[in-house]
Write a protein that holds these residues in place. Structure first.
Motif, PDB file in Angstrom:
ATOM      1  N   ASN B  61       0.962  -1.112   0.106  1.00  0.00           N
ATOM      2  CA  ASN B  61       0.113  -0.034   0.058  1.00  0.00           C
ATOM      3  C   ASN B  61       0.741   1.265  -0.033  1.00  0.00           C
ATOM      4  N   ASP B  63       1.056   6.014  -0.550  1.00  0.00           N
ATOM      5  CA  ASP B  63       0.334   7.106  -0.920  1.00  0.00           C
ATOM      6  C   ASP B  63       0.452   7.615  -2.493  1.00  0.00           C
ATOM      7  N   SER B  64      -0.768   7.890  -2.898  1.00  0.00           N
ATOM      8  CA  SER B  64      -0.304   8.325  -4.434  1.00  0.00           C
ATOM      9  C   SER B  64       0.225   9.508  -4.577  1.00  0.00           C
ATOM     10  N   ILE B  69       5.564   6.745  -6.537  1.00  0.00           N
ATOM     11  CA  ILE B  69       4.673   6.677  -7.679  1.00  0.00           C
ATOM     12  C   ILE B  69       4.861   7.538  -9.115  1.00  0.00           C
ATOM     13  N   VAL B  99       0.387  -0.072 -10.712  1.00  0.00           N
ATOM     14  CA  VAL B  99       0.236   0.967  -9.608  1.00  0.00           C
ATOM     15  C   VAL B  99      -1.358   0.974  -9.896  1.00  0.00           C
ATOM     16  N   ASP B 101      -4.641   3.020  -8.704  1.00  0.00           N
ATOM     17  CA  ASP B 101      -5.108   4.017  -8.143  1.00  0.00           C
ATOM     18  C   ASP B 101      -6.845   4.263  -8.405  1.00  0.00           C
ATOM     19  N   GLU B 102      -7.258   5.393  -7.926  1.00  0.00           N
ATOM     20  CA  GLU B 102      -8.805   5.519  -7.765  1.00  0.00           C
ATOM     21  C   GLU B 102      -9.185   5.811  -9.195  1.00  0.00           C
ATOM     22  N   ASP B 104      -8.159   3.835 -11.833  1.00  0.00           N
ATOM     23  CA  ASP B 104      -7.932   2.803 -12.802  1.00  0.00           C
ATOM     24  C   ASP B 104      -9.157   2.390 -13.373  1.00  0.00           C
ATOM     25  N   ARG B 113      -8.074  -2.904  -4.905  1.00  0.00           N
ATOM     26  CA  ARG B 113      -7.723  -1.704  -3.945  1.00  0.00           C
ATOM     27  C   ARG B 113      -8.687  -1.590  -2.904  1.00  0.00           C
ATOM     28  N   TYR B 128      -3.494   8.483   5.130  1.00  0.00           N
ATOM     29  CA  TYR B 128      -4.058   9.000   3.778  1.00  0.00           C
ATOM     30  C   TYR B 128      -4.539  10.237   3.882  1.00  0.00           C
ATOM     31  N   CYS B 159      -3.551   4.119  -2.760  1.00  0.00           N
ATOM     32  CA  CYS B 159      -2.942   3.420  -3.894  1.00  0.00           C
ATOM     33  C   CYS B 159      -2.438   1.859  -3.586  1.00  0.00           C
TER      34      CYS B 159
END
Lengths: 200, 200
Positions: B61, B63-64, B69, B99, B101-102, B104, B113, B128, B159
């Motif tokens: 896990n 942080d984006s 990243i 990767v 992330d939201e 995707d 995720r 986060y 992420c």
């Protein structure tokens, strides 16, 4: 808050971490990341062999036949990740590595290599007489324990790496504080360190 | 001696190492090396979040907003160095990182995720919601503890990284044995692992 100092401010924090984690054998182990000749990252555990006298340069012993030597000759930049399991502190130390092998033309560097050799234990020295690390095992038998005279100087495979830090990221997971230390070269060749508190 | 197997032979050794080091909190920590956009190596400690169900893919896990990243988007290759301090075993796991992330577009990945989010502790999730990691601290005060409803889904900064291993180097410092495991893609998309004993 940024401020500039000539002596590395992170070195004191690191020496303190080494002291408070001295009871764990692995506190002198850290992970060294380099870039392989394929362009992919490589990462392995190595042993801290002290600072070079009177400096903030970090010493590592290695075998001249290992992959990391090819990596560093191809790209001299590396990042150490050093996590202290007792005090929950992490140091990320980025810099350029100087490889000192038996062919070095600088007599001062050859002397540093010799000093590093004699500072290592006899058991550590014996490793450099073994078969090439990373190559396929030819024999099923473990290699015979060779004898090594304690007064014999560094063998050909013995190599000293010296990392000259230019950026340090310090994280304390207990206090949840994080700092960066950035080295700005001053005009006269002296180092100047800028420190700053950053978000963890 | 080389031999080809479809299931990752190193995974069993790793699961065993995790079991025999389970009493140390830091046994789930490893160092992840990537290449920064500057072309220099980067290295930091991260937490093992398990294998992806039914595979040998490793979950992390992050942080984006963290540097890694950017690193991975610039160069998707990474190497894990995982040293087990109790059993003296090292795994170097090299592969490509995906990767998630939201944004995707793959619903299966978004589900993975979400699962990773709800599997983390509430304390982990709260990170986060904090300020951007690595940016200068604006306030001297620690950020206020925000409240987070346990049923709230993954926040924007959450992420999931998934590393798909293609090379593993295993070293056992107690037995002084070292092995490499190399993945050769077969024609039908299945993995085929070749293992070999190499010199430590």
């Amino acid at each position: 808050m940024a401020m500039c100092t000539a002596t590395a401010p992170w070195k004191q924090i690191l020496l303190k971490a080494l002291e408070s984690n001295a009871n764990t054998k692995h506190s002198s182990f850290f992970q060294l990341a380099t870039i392989g000749s394929s362009g992919k990252p490589a990462n392995r555990t190595v042993v801290f062999r002290g600072f070079q006298a009177g400096s903030d340069k970090i010493q590592i012993n290695t075998d001249s036949r290992s992959h990391k030597i090819d990596d560093i000759k191809h790209c001299p930049f590396a990042e150490i990740c050093w996590y202290f399991t007792d005090s929950w502190e992490q140091f990320r130390i980025s810099g350029r590595i100087d490889v000192i092998d038996e062919l070095d033309s600088d007599p001062v560097k050859l002397q540093q290599r010799e000093k590093a050799w004699f500072t290592s234990s006899l058991k550590s020295r014996l490793q450099y007489l073994g078969p090439s690390p990373g190559l396929p095992c030819i024999s099923e038998e473990p290699s015979q324990g060779s004898d090594l005279d304690p007064s014999t100087g560094p063998v050909g495979a013995f190599c000293l790496l010296v990392l000259d830090p230019d950026q340090v990221d310090y994280l304390n997971l207990k206090s949840n504080k994080r700092m960066t230390f950035t080295c700005k070269g001053s005009g006269n060749g002296e180092k100047c360190w800028i420190s700053e508190n950053i978000n963890p």
